[in-house]
Design an enzyme around this catalytic site. Structure first.
Site, mmCIF file in Angstrom:
data_model
loop_
_atom_site.group_PDB
_atom_site.id
_atom_site.type_symbol
_atom_site.label_atom_id
_atom_site.label_comp_id
_atom_site.label_asym_id
_atom_site.label_seq_id
_atom_site.Cartn_x
_atom_site.Cartn_y
_atom_site.Cartn_z
ATOM 1 N N GLY A 1 0.821 -1.207 0.000
ATOM 2 C CA GLY A 1 0.000 0.000 0.000
ATOM 3 C C GLY A 1 0.856 1.257 0.000
ATOM 4 O O GLY A 1 0.585 2.193 0.728
ATOM 5 N N HIS A 2 1.911 1.257 -0.826
ATOM 6 C CA HIS A 2 2.801 2.417 -0.903
ATOM 7 C C HIS A 2 3.628 2.369 -2.179
ATOM 8 O O HIS A 2 3.608 1.386 -2.906
ATOM 9 C CB HIS A 2 3.728 2.473 0.316
ATOM 10 C CG HIS A 2 4.617 1.280 0.447
ATOM 11 N ND1 HIS A 2 4.256 0.169 1.176
ATOM 12 C CD2 HIS A 2 5.833 1.012 -0.068
ATOM 13 C CE1 HIS A 2 5.225 -0.731 1.113
ATOM 14 N NE2 HIS A 2 6.202 -0.242 0.360
ATOM 15 N N ARG A 3 4.327 3.447 -2.428
ATOM 16 C CA ARG A 3 5.343 3.530 -3.469
ATOM 17 C C ARG A 3 6.542 4.206 -2.829
ATOM 18 O O ARG A 3 6.534 4.466 -1.627
ATOM 19 C CB ARG A 3 4.832 4.282 -4.705
ATOM 20 C CG ARG A 3 4.275 5.653 -4.434
ATOM 21 C CD ARG A 3 3.546 6.198 -5.675
ATOM 22 N NE ARG A 3 2.712 7.318 -5.316
ATOM 23 C CZ ARG A 3 2.908 8.571 -5.677
ATOM 24 N NH1 ARG A 3 3.962 8.885 -6.431
ATOM 25 N NH2 ARG A 3 2.095 9.523 -5.315
#
Length: 122
Positions: free
Chosen positions: A44-46
């Site tokens: 749930g991230h970059r």
């Protein structure tokens, strides 16, 4: 956008040997693995800088990547598959089988400031 690499694998009657050397397009600074996952969604991230290479050593899982233009799901169901995740790829990992072990090789050491949790606007 994230893309799959097929790692060189040698197979004979004794089993399989998969080679990672010279296949990863960055210097590895961090290695971690995820296992024992229930029905949760991980990731749930970059990132600002970190490139990652994900290999499901055992079992399988799905990784969804969104580069701000396209979203694509990748099924990691073989230790010979390696998913390269670019920094711009907002990603989530899910559908872990009970026996799944997902190893991640990263181009940077852990840095809390490198994470971007907001997904791209639809």
């Amino acid at each position: 956008m994230a893309h799959l690499l097929n790692l060189t694998t040698f197979t004979d009657k004794r089993g399989n040997l998969t080679v990672i050397e010279k296949a990863i397009p960055f210097d590895i600074k961090r290695i971690f693995y995820i296992y024992g996952v229930d029905d949760s969604i991980r990731g749930g991230h970059r990132h600002h800088q970190t490139i990652q290479a994900a290999i499901c050593l055992k079992g399988s899982c799905t990784i969804s990547n969104n580069d701000g233009k396209n979203t694509e799901n990748f099924e990691l169901d073989s230790p010979a598959k390696c998913l390269i995740i670019d920094p711009k790829d907002w990603h989530q990992m899910f559908n872990f089988t009970p026996d799944a072990i997902l190893m991640v090789l990263a181009s940077e050491y852990y840095d809390e400031q490198d994470y971007i949790f907001e997904n791209y606007k639809a």
